[in-house]
Design a protein around this motif. Structure first.
Motif, short mmCIF file in Angstrom:
data_model
loop_
_atom_site.label_atom_id
_atom_site.label_comp_id
_atom_site.label_asym_id
_atom_site.label_seq_id
_atom_site.Cartn_x
_atom_site.Cartn_y
_atom_site.Cartn_z
N ILE A 190 9.77 45.55 58.49
CA ILE A 190 10.07 46.69 57.54
C ILE A 190 11.38 46.60 57.07
N GLU A 191 11.73 46.49 56.14
CA GLU A 191 13.27 46.34 55.34
C GLU A 191 13.65 47.83 54.91
N ARG A 192 12.69 48.54 54.33
CA ARG A 192 13.08 50.10 53.96
C ARG A 192 11.83 50.98 54.36
N LEU A 213 16.66 49.62 56.51
CA LEU A 213 16.62 49.35 58.04
C LEU A 213 17.23 47.85 58.47
N ARG A 214 17.49 47.05 57.63
CA ARG A 214 18.20 45.56 57.85
C ARG A 214 19.62 45.75 57.43
N LEU A 238 9.91 47.99 63.13
CA LEU A 238 11.05 48.76 62.62
C LEU A 238 12.36 48.22 62.92
N ALA A 239 13.46 48.96 63.00
CA ALA A 239 14.92 48.53 63.46
C ALA A 239 15.14 49.47 64.63
N PRO A 240 16.13 48.99 65.41
CA PRO A 240 16.58 49.57 66.64
C PRO A 240 16.87 51.29 66.24
N THR A 241 16.77 52.00 67.14
CA THR A 241 16.69 53.40 66.89
C THR A 241 18.17 53.88 66.52
N SER A 242 19.09 53.02 67.08
CA SER A 242 20.36 53.61 66.58
C SER A 242 20.64 53.40 65.31
N ARG A 243 20.42 52.17 64.78
CA ARG A 243 20.36 51.71 63.47
C ARG A 243 19.65 52.95 62.29
N MET A 244 18.23 53.25 62.89
CA MET A 244 17.60 54.13 62.04
C MET A 244 18.41 55.57 62.13
#
Length: 115
Positions: free
Chosen positions: A102-104, A114-115, A64-70
């Protein structure tokens, strides 16, 4: 002497940190994959979140992405908790290992990039 040992230890740690984190070039962006189901596990942490799911008869690791970005993009930990139904789009590893970047995430009527 202590200063030299500290510097040597710091320099030795840099390559290990670089190797520990994977690069995005190991994922095949020419072949997007979308699947719908639920995560079996979710780790909400840094440097990025991770999850697992069953797909094509295998246990897949999900990057996934970093939690702050999510969170900044409106995705909550509760929305992707194990057992919650989600659709994800991303890319599999080029080497055939059962892992996807994952991108979305589509969940609850919304799409989160997510990117």
């Amino acid at each position: 002497m202590f200063k030299r040992l500290t510097i040597a230890a710091a320099l030795a740690a840099v390559p290990a940190a670089a190797v520990a984190h994977h690069g995005w070039s190991s994922y095949d962006e020419s072949k997007p994959i979308t699947l719908t189901g639920s995560f079996q596990t979710v780790t909400w942490g840094n440097p990025h979140g991770t999850a697992t799911t069953r797909w094509q008869g295998k246990q897949w690791g999900i990057v996934l992405a970093p939690t702050s970005r999510m969170q900044a993009r409106g995705l909550t930990e509760a929305e992707i908790a194990p057992g919650k139904r989600v659709s994800i789009t991303g890319y599999a590893r080029r080497d055939g290992a059962p892992e996807m970047r994952i991108e979305r995430v589509m969940v609850g009527g919304k799409t989160v990039e997510l990117r």
